[in-house]
Design an enzyme around this catalytic site. Structure first.
Site, PDB file in Angstrom:
ATOM      1  N   GLU A 129     -24.418 -14.049 -16.695  1.00 17.39           N
ATOM      2  CA  GLU A 129     -25.086 -15.647 -16.158  1.00 17.39           C
ATOM      3  C   GLU A 129     -26.544 -15.092 -15.344  1.00 17.39           C
ATOM      4  OE1 GLU A 129     -24.092 -20.006 -14.986  1.00 17.39           O
ATOM      5  OE2 GLU A 129     -22.733 -18.265 -15.727  1.00 17.39           O
ATOM      6  N   ASP A 130     -27.266 -16.473 -15.697  1.00 14.93           N
ATOM      7  CA  ASP A 130     -29.003 -16.447 -15.783  1.00 14.93           C
ATOM      8  C   ASP A 130     -29.442 -15.254 -15.637  1.00 14.93           C
ATOM      9  OD1 ASP A 130     -28.778 -18.996 -14.340  1.00 14.93           O
ATOM     10  OD2 ASP A 130     -28.523 -19.129 -12.866  1.00 14.93           O
ATOM     11  N   ALA A 166     -36.555 -22.500 -27.953  1.00 15.65           N
ATOM     12  CA  ALA A 166     -35.628 -21.704 -29.384  1.00 15.65           C
ATOM     13  C   ALA A 166     -35.616 -20.811 -28.336  1.00 15.65           C
ATOM     14  CB  ALA A 166     -36.545 -20.955 -30.025  1.00 15.65           C
ATOM     15  N   GLY A 167     -34.624 -20.308 -26.477  1.00 22.55           N
ATOM     16  CA  GLY A 167     -34.011 -19.763 -26.274  1.00 22.55           C
ATOM     17  C   GLY A 167     -32.525 -19.539 -26.445  1.00 22.55           C
ATOM     18  N   ALA A 168     -32.421 -18.933 -25.257  1.00 27.69           N
ATOM     19  CA  ALA A 168     -30.235 -18.353 -25.684  1.00 27.69           C
ATOM     20  C   ALA A 168     -29.688 -19.545 -26.013  1.00 27.69           C
ATOM     21  CB  ALA A 168     -30.220 -17.589 -24.461  1.00 27.69           C
ATOM     22  N   ALA A 169     -29.489 -20.771 -24.994  1.00 31.49           N
ATOM     23  CA  ALA A 169     -29.440 -21.764 -25.239  1.00 31.49           C
ATOM     24  C   ALA A 169     -29.459 -22.516 -26.493  1.00 31.49           C
ATOM     25  CB  ALA A 169     -28.730 -23.225 -24.665  1.00 31.49           C
ATOM     26  N   ASN A 228     -22.054 -27.391 -18.465  1.00 35.50           N
ATOM     27  CA  ASN A 228     -21.292 -26.170 -19.514  1.00 35.50           C
ATOM     28  C   ASN A 228     -19.759 -26.621 -18.678  1.00 35.50           C
ATOM     29  OD1 ASN A 228     -23.116 -25.565 -20.282  1.00 35.50           O
ATOM     30  ND2 ASN A 228     -23.744 -24.142 -19.920  1.00 35.50           N
ATOM     31  N   LYS A 287     -20.080 -19.978  -9.141  1.00 33.38           N
ATOM     32  CA  LYS A 287     -19.506 -20.573 -10.998  1.00 33.38           C
ATOM     33  C   LYS A 287     -17.805 -20.071  -9.758  1.00 33.38           C
ATOM     34  CE  LYS A 287     -20.101 -20.937 -15.017  1.00 33.38           C
ATOM     35  NZ  LYS A 287     -21.496 -20.754 -15.888  1.00 33.38           N
ATOM     36  N   TYR A 320       0.951  -1.234  -0.022  1.00 35.16           N
ATOM     37  CA  TYR A 320       0.126   0.228   0.038  1.00 35.16           C
ATOM     38  C   TYR A 320       0.524   1.325  -0.011  1.00 35.16           C
ATOM     39  CZ  TYR A 320      -4.649   2.204   0.557  1.00 35.16           C
ATOM     40  OH  TYR A 320      -5.201   3.379   0.387  1.00 35.16           O
TER      41      TYR A 320
END
Length: 758
Positions: A142-143, A201-204, A324, A100, A45
């Protein structure tokens, strides 16, 4: 169809207890610099910190050199799509984001912490992250619910000069694409020929089909189905993300679309796919039911109507888990290490292809151990690597880094990719640096013939193959050829392609020569010639040791089928002790390598034996490239409290004093005095110039218990005990040793055969 593993269950209270004790949460911070003195504080510092401040002010990229930015990733969420639970708010997402961060550290040694943003407005979210984004080397989103996630990721990537990666989209896409590559390989399909249906047909889902099309799947062969039916040209109400996937087709329902389909990707909800739909698919259908926590259709239901299906889910209690964690840690590892500005399409493709290639390699025993001993071999039940495969850390990131370099998004290209791979091994495996040196010396020396005495055992066959493939020497398998070939085939190995020599002790042409040799050694020790003939014929340890003694091989590795003491007695009837025979274990943790002796031979060594153990250990440590500093450990500290064992240690010190040995030594002392410089202030007379790296234990029980305890607690790897002191190199592994342990022992045996000069 695959067999199921045992279901893993726990109660709600178990989960709450896990997250609350012994302290709340799953992550904490640890400093990377010492904070022990006033000088340390002044450097960390004020005033010392002002120097890097000025350097970064002059060149912002210097933050990679003087701060943790280059190994730091933010996991950011607003909690609008938490797992399969929906929009529960930003704070409810915190356990997931902490989890995560733990996975980043555990699997790729990437430092990470979570950021929960209290807004559901995409523009506000983008503004917050944009203004703090330069803190990190990368951002993992995420999410975040669809379609906002598309806008947020795209705009942040344009605004920031670091990778921004929405794992819910791209992680699933990468892993499922890797699985599809291998499923097509197994079923004899080409990517450009498969007829593919996406349910959800979502994001994934949209990201997955987009990546698969980039890998060769034709858009006209893809049908996407959402909650309202098939995306077809002319359909009203499709947004800008769904519209590109609409095709001209008469099909309007999922059931219609699946008739004759080769592949179905499920990223919808439990029960979305029925048995009847599966029954209508093409031969050898590929079914990825990836909804969590419950798949669109279970493997049991698929098996009831199709015996020819390749099945994958998002769950760990079934084979072929699309997880994942196989992607994001290693994508970011590779991206961070070249200081990438973004994660582009080419880097995702490189990751998918690398995962597919790794799944085709022989699987280490450590992986099977993590999955209840389940045998893992490339095929319908194993198309994707498992998360606990220790090779992922060094196998995947180089492909990602290379793709970043090839496409011009890398700030800091890697000049030596092999050195980079070696550095990745060290991140996760503290033994990597030592094993790199040993392996390098073995490869550089003239080829060594290593006898694998228990050659009929499957782990030994696989180890011999791995040893040869790594270029470490020429393996020889002892055993019956028919049984070796049978076990090799069951392990998925083509023995003809392996080109490994087999020697059958009973019918070997050297049988008579070895009998004469051994009888000459044992005839005055109570053995008749027929006894020796039987030993050579029936016991491979006698035969293997005779091969080495007579110069027909250079080293032996054995021990997988019987205990250490029995094997050692057999080997010692053939090979003489050249020096003091000892067992030395190597303890490897990040930043420290310790050598512990004697861990296998002398139960209660005398003072003379302790001195000789130290001399032998120091010589071998020097051969391994380290400067030996020997500490004789004891419960007492320089005579306090007194005792019989500590007196033997003090006598060993006097013996070494009289001999004038060429290495540092000191004792007797407890471990903290040997390893922690801050504890030595009261003992200014100590002769060690640094921390000890060779620990001589007062008895075998303390040596063996201490090394096994360290290994059991985790955080370190223990190699050995390595056998030292015989006239020829022999290594004895533990009963039931893994393939990796056998290869390590064989490598040390070969290194011993080179004279240990690297």
């Amino acid at each position: 169809m695959p067999d199921l593993t045992d279901k893993q269950t726990f109660s709600d209270q178990d989960a709450l207890d896990f997250h609350s004790t012994p302290q709340p949460g799953k992550i904490s911070m640890a400093p990377t610099k010492p904070m022990a003195t006033q000088r340390d504080l002044s450097l960390a510092y004020s005033p010392g910190v002002a120097i890097p401040v000025l350097a970064i002010a002059a060149d912002a990229d210097k933050a990679y050199d003087y701060t943790s930015k280059g190994n730091l990733v933010a996991v950011i969420s607003n909690g609008t799509a938490i797992l399969g639970l929906g929009n529960l708010g930003h704070m409810a997402s915190k356990p997931v984001m902490e989890g995560k961060s733990v996975l980043f550290k555990r699997f790729a040694d990437v430092d990470s912490f979570d950021v929960e943003v209290k807004t559901t407005d995409p523009d506000e979210f983008i503004t917050v992250v944009k203004n703090i984004g330069d803190t990190w080397g990368g951002i993992n989103l995420e999410d975040i619910k669809s379609p906002e996630c598309f806008v947020i990721e795209s705009e942040l990537q344009d605004l920031l000069d670091i990778p921004v990666f929405h794992d819910d989209q791209h992680g699933t896409a990468i892993i499922s694409t890797a699985g599809l590559i291998n499923a097509c390989h197994i079923t004899g399909r080409k990517m450009e020929d498969v007829k593919l249906v996406l349910a959800g047909a979502g994001a994934a889902g949209l990201s997955s089909i987009g990546l698969m099309q980039a890998m060769g799947v034709k858009p006209e062969n893809c049908i996407v189905v959402d909650s309202k039916g098939v995306l077809h040209t002319g359909r009203d109400g499709m947004d800008q993300w769904k519209s590109p996937f609409a095709i001209d087709t008469p099909h309007r329902t999922l059931a219609d679309a699946m008739v004759g389909a080769d592949v179905v990707l499920g990223l919808a909800a439990k029960g979305a796919i029925t048995k009847e739909m599966v029954a209508s698919m093409a031969p050898n259908p590929i079914i990825f039911a990836m909804a969590n926590p419950d798949p669109e259709i279970t493997p049991e239901d698929v098996a009831s109507v199709r015996s020819d299906a390749i099945m994958a889910t998002g769950r760990s209690d079934y084979v072929n888990q699309v997880n994942n964690v196989l992607g994001f840690p290693y994508i970011f590892r590779g991206a961070l290490d070249v200081r990438a500005r973004r994660v582009n399409h080419e880097m995702k493709i490189a990751c998918a292809q690398a995962l597919a290639m790794l799944a085709r390699e022989d699987v280490p025993d450590e992986v099977a151990a993590a999955y209840s001993g389940r045998k893992l071999k490339f095929g319908p039940d194993y198309i994707i690597p498992t998360p606990f495969d220790p090779r992922l850390i060094w196998y995947i990131p180089p492909f990602v880094a290379q793709a970043a370099m090839d496409t011009g998004v890398a700030r800091k290209p890697i000049e030596d990719m092999e050195a980079y791979r070696a550095s990745l091994r060290q991140r996760a495996d503290p033994s990597a640096a030592l094993m790199q040196k040993i392996s390098g010396a073995v490869r550089a020396a003239p080829d060594k013939r290593v006898v694998f005495a228990e050659g009929e055992e499957s782990p030994v066959i696989r180890a011999a193959w791995g040893f040869k493939q790594a270029g470490l020497g020429t393996p020889i398998l002892l055993g019956r050829e028919d049984l070796i070939r049978k076990n090799a085939a069951e392990a998925g190995l083509d023995f003809d392609a392996m080109d490994i020599e087999i020697v059958n002790a009973r019918i070997g042409h050297k049988n008579l020569e070895y009998t004469d040799f051994l009888y000459a050694k044992l005839q005055r020790r109570g053995y008749l010639r027929r006894d020796v003939q039987r030993m050579i014929n029936q016991d491979r340890n006698y035969f293997a040791a005779s091969m080495v003694a007579r110069g027909d091989a250079d080293a032996v590795v054995t021990g997988t089928t019987r205990n250490f003491n029995m094997v050692l007695k057999e080997v010692q009837r053939v090979l003489d002790v050249e020096k003091r025979l000892i067992g030395m274990s190597i303890v490897l943790a990040k930043g420290r390598t310790l050598f512990v002796a004697d861990t296998s031979i002398h139960e209660l060594p005398s003072a003379e034996e302790l001195a000789e153990i130290a001399i032998q250990a120091a010589a071998n440590v020097r051969r391994l490239g380290h400067t030996p500093r020997v500490a004789f450990l004891s419960y007492s500290t320089f005579g306090n409290p007194p005792g019989d064992r500590s007196e033997k240690v003090r006598e060993a010190i006097r013996i070494l004093d009289a001999q004038g040995v060429d290495f540092e030594y000191e004792g007797e002392m407890p471990p903290e005095l040997a390893l922690d410089p801050s504890s030595r202030a009261a003992y200014p007379f100590m002769r060690l110039t640094g921390d000890a790296n060779v620990l001589v234990m007062p008895a075998i029980h303390s040596a063996s218990i201490s090394t096994r305890l360290v290994q059991a607690l985790g955080g370190a790897r223990v190699i050995g005990p390595l056998l030292m002191g015989l006239e020829k190199p022999v290594q004895i592994v533990d009963l039931g040793a893994s393939v990796s342990e056998i290869i390590t022992a064989a490598t040390f045996a070969a290194y011993d055969g080179t004279g240990g000069e690297g």
